[in-house]
Design a protein around this motif. Structure first.
Motif, PDB file in Angstrom:
ATOM      1  N   SER A   1       0.825  -1.211   0.000  1.00  0.00           N
ATOM      2  CA  SER A   1       0.000   0.000   0.000  1.00  0.00           C
ATOM      3  C   SER A   1       0.859   1.260   0.000  1.00  0.00           C
ATOM      4  O   SER A   1       0.508   2.267  -0.627  1.00  0.00           O
ATOM      5  CB  SER A   1      -0.939   0.004   1.209  1.00  0.00           C
ATOM      6  N   THR A   2       2.003   1.223   0.681  1.00  0.00           N
ATOM      7  CA  THR A   2       2.917   2.366   0.652  1.00  0.00           C
ATOM      8  C   THR A   2       3.428   2.598  -0.768  1.00  0.00           C
ATOM      9  O   THR A   2       3.538   3.748  -1.228  1.00  0.00           O
ATOM     10  CB  THR A   2       4.108   2.116   1.594  1.00  0.00           C
ATOM     11  N   LEU A   3       3.733   1.517  -1.488  1.00  0.00           N
ATOM     12  CA  LEU A   3       4.188   1.657  -2.865  1.00  0.00           C
ATOM     13  C   LEU A   3       3.074   2.191  -3.756  1.00  0.00           C
ATOM     14  O   LEU A   3       3.320   3.048  -4.629  1.00  0.00           O
ATOM     15  CB  LEU A   3       4.694   0.313  -3.392  1.00  0.00           C
TER      16      LEU A   3
ATOM     17  N   ASN B   1      12.033  -4.160  -1.533  1.00  0.00           N
ATOM     18  CA  ASN B   1      11.607  -2.917  -0.883  1.00  0.00           C
ATOM     19  C   ASN B   1      12.359  -2.681   0.432  1.00  0.00           C
ATOM     20  O   ASN B   1      13.057  -3.543   0.945  1.00  0.00           O
ATOM     21  CB  ASN B   1      10.100  -2.976  -0.622  1.00  0.00           C
ATOM     22  N   LYS B   2      12.189  -1.469   0.965  1.00  0.00           N
ATOM     23  CA  LYS B   2      12.743  -1.027   2.254  1.00  0.00           C
ATOM     24  C   LYS B   2      14.267  -0.867   2.205  1.00  0.00           C
ATOM     25  O   LYS B   2      14.939  -1.014   3.235  1.00  0.00           O
ATOM     26  CB  LYS B   2      12.307  -1.963   3.380  1.00  0.00           C
TER      27      LYS B   2
ATOM     28  N   LEU C   1      14.489  -0.732  -4.122  1.00  0.00           N
ATOM     29  CA  LEU C   1      13.736   0.529  -3.997  1.00  0.00           C
ATOM     30  C   LEU C   1      13.293   0.748  -2.561  1.00  0.00           C
ATOM     31  O   LEU C   1      13.359  -0.157  -1.728  1.00  0.00           O
ATOM     32  CB  LEU C   1      12.529   0.545  -4.942  1.00  0.00           C
ATOM     33  N   SER C   2      12.829   1.964  -2.319  1.00  0.00           N
ATOM     34  CA  SER C   2      12.203   2.314  -1.047  1.00  0.00           C
ATOM     35  C   SER C   2      10.860   2.972  -1.343  1.00  0.00           C
ATOM     36  O   SER C   2      10.810   4.108  -1.819  1.00  0.00           O
ATOM     37  CB  SER C   2      13.088   3.271  -0.243  1.00  0.00           C
ATOM     38  N   ALA C   3       9.786   2.243  -1.086  1.00  0.00           N
ATOM     39  CA  ALA C   3       8.454   2.809  -1.295  1.00  0.00           C
ATOM     40  C   ALA C   3       8.211   3.983  -0.362  1.00  0.00           C
ATOM     41  O   ALA C   3       7.528   4.945  -0.712  1.00  0.00           O
ATOM     42  CB  ALA C   3       7.387   1.734  -1.084  1.00  0.00           C
ATOM     43  N   MET C   4       8.811   3.937   0.832  1.00  0.00           N
ATOM     44  CA  MET C   4       8.621   4.997   1.810  1.00  0.00           C
ATOM     45  C   MET C   4       9.290   6.296   1.374  1.00  0.00           C
ATOM     46  O   MET C   4       8.703   7.382   1.441  1.00  0.00           O
ATOM     47  CB  MET C   4       9.172   4.552   3.168  1.00  0.00           C
ATOM     48  N   HIS C   5      10.543   6.208   0.875  1.00  0.00           N
ATOM     49  CA  HIS C   5      11.315   7.412   0.574  1.00  0.00           C
ATOM     50  C   HIS C   5      11.428   7.706  -0.928  1.00  0.00           C
ATOM     51  O   HIS C   5      11.918   8.772  -1.304  1.00  0.00           O
ATOM     52  CB  HIS C   5      12.712   7.291   1.176  1.00  0.00           C
ATOM     53  N   GLY C   6      10.980   6.782  -1.775  1.00  0.00           N
ATOM     54  CA  GLY C   6      10.964   7.050  -3.211  1.00  0.00           C
ATOM     55  C   GLY C   6      12.192   6.576  -3.956  1.00  0.00           C
ATOM     56  O   GLY C   6      12.241   6.677  -5.191  1.00  0.00           O
TER      57      GLY C   6
END
Length: 454
Positions: A36-38, A139-140, A164-169
């Motif tokens: 969901s964050t992504l 992720n993360k 990738l980092s869904a939280m930070h882009g």
């Protein structure tokens, strides 16, 4: 009428035609890996519920994502834990499997900090058997210097993992480039995006009254999870239904609780999304459990629909097991609901009343977007002046001069008077009720602005 004139008159019907999307992309993964964050990152929105509790997302949720002028459909799914034997978890897994089957491309999201989990290996096996194109995402990884953590996921046999980092882009721009490139290779899979002419229908109700069951009955398939556990639906789920030449966008929503102290954490944010779904809907179906009868909380939900400017239909569900009599409900609805909505009985289990309900939605939507000619509206005002003496104060009497409709979907009217300060609450309600009665606008959110003639 051109688009500028339509906008000035508040008429958006048909303004956006169906436009092609590149394809469909499903996001799948083990619970709590950040799907969901992504979704929120890729769509630049906050439409998916994000919470630290695993398994927040349960149904498939479809959103349009745009990147460099190219658009595609993104499907968020519940976390797939194939080892969990509980019925609800199995339903989540089945919904994710259905999303994979519909997708042109699958994003398999993993947690790089946790490493390869047994659930990841089992899901990877399912994806390999599906023979669908897959992008494996690690992720993360919040620091680009840690990209090497993604290398462990090569063992899943799904190609090079994308850090990738869904939280930070971090890495999400490259991911979007890759998605667009892969979808552009298969133009035959493109589907249409729903335009403004579609009827947007929100299904509202208190928890566990059968909203998801009604949606599945309307669609004729198990499109959302149905469970006896209250609060199963946590997001507002958009689903397209085409019936003849008419397109509906059906939105299943989280149950609306009456008392604010009962809304905590996930339920609080889910309810906010339910309210937002009502605000973008044309028609609200306020679902009432007929086996329990009409309760105060049902009236509260109907008032939510009114405040969101939805045209409203009260739907009595579970009619096949109910002993409730319509004669007991209709007077209460008429007395306590300002919009005077109509009443429809249905049974999601047997299918009784489902087609009649869709017919009623179409009829109500026609009123929701209708326009009353200025001449006809002013003849109505003349009738009002004959029927009741307007209020007065200090020897000065209100005079209804003339009126016009300034907006549709929903309708809004502007009535010019000699002094708006002379309008009383009772008289304003009387005018509103007479307008509904005269132009058959029962269930429609009528708005009237009384303004001074300049």
């Amino acid at each position: 009428m051109d688009s500028t004139e339509r906008e000035q008159n508040g008429d958006t019907r048909g303004e956006t035609l169906l436009s092609p999307l590149l394809g469909t992309v499903a996001i799948v993964g083990f619970p709590n890996v950040g799907k969901s964050t992504l979704i929120n990152r890729l769509t630049e929105s906050r439409t998916a519920v994000v919470h630290e509790t695993p398994g927040v997302t349960r149904d498939r949720k479809e959103l349009v994502c745009e990147w460099n002028g190219r658009r595609f459909l993104l499907i968020d799914t519940g976390g797939v834990d194939v080892a969990d034997p509980s019925p609800l978890t199995r339903s989540v897994a089945e919904q994710a499997q259905a999303a994979i089957e519909e997708a042109d491309l699958v994003l398999f999201l993993t947690d790089a900090r946790a490493g390869v989990m047994p659930g990841d290996e089992e899901l990877a096996a399912i994806l390999r058997r599906s023979r669908k194109p897959v992008l494996l995402l690690a992720n993360k990884i919040d620091d680009p210097a840690q990209d090497a953590y993604a290398l462990e996921f090569h063992r899943l046999g799904l190609g090079d993992p994308v850090p990738l980092s869904a939280m930070h882009g971090h890495g999400t721009g490259d991911l979007l480039d890759a998605i667009v490139a892969l979808l552009s290779c298969d133009p035959g899979s493109r589907r249409l995006e729903v335009g403004q002419e579609a009827i947007r229908v929100a299904i509202l109700g208190r928890p566990n009254v059968g909203k998801s069951s009604l949606l599945n009955a309307l669609l004729g398939e198990e499109r959302v999870i149905v469970s006896e556990q209250p609060g199963t639906t946590r997001d507002a789920i958009d689903t397209v239904l085409r019936r003849g030449d008419r397109t509906f966008v059906l939105v299943d929503t989280a149950g609306l609780r009456r008392k604010r102290r009962q809304r905590q954490g996930i339920e609080y944010y889910s309810e906010l999304r339910a309210l937002a779904a009502a605000e973008r809907a044309d028609v609200a179906l306020v679902l009432v459990d007929a086996s329990e009868g009409l309760v105060d909380q049902d009236l509260t939900v109907a008032d939510v629909a009114r405040k969101a400017q939805c045209s409203t239909i009260v739907v009595l569900s579970k009619w096949d097991v109910s002993e409730t009599k319509l004669e007991d409900i209709r007077p209460r609805l008429a007395a306590q609901l300002r919009q005077r909505p109509s009443l429809v009985t249905v049974s999601a289990k047997t299918g009784r009343g489902i087609n009649r309900l869709l017919d009623r939605v179409e009829e109500l939507f026609a009123k929701h977007e209708s326009r009353i000619g200025t001449g006809e509206l002013n003849r109505f005002l003349a009738e009002l002046r004959e029927q009741r003496e307007p209020p007065s104060r200090n020897g000065r009497r209100l005079n209804l001069l003339y009126g016009t409709q300034v907006h549709s979907r929903p309708p809004r009217y502007r009535f010019f008077v000699n002094d708006p300060g002379l309008i009383t609450r009772d008289y304003a309600y009387w005018v509103e009720n007479k307008l509904r009665e005269r132009f058959e606008l029962e269930g429609v959110p009528v708005s009237i602005d009384f303004v001074r003639r300049s």
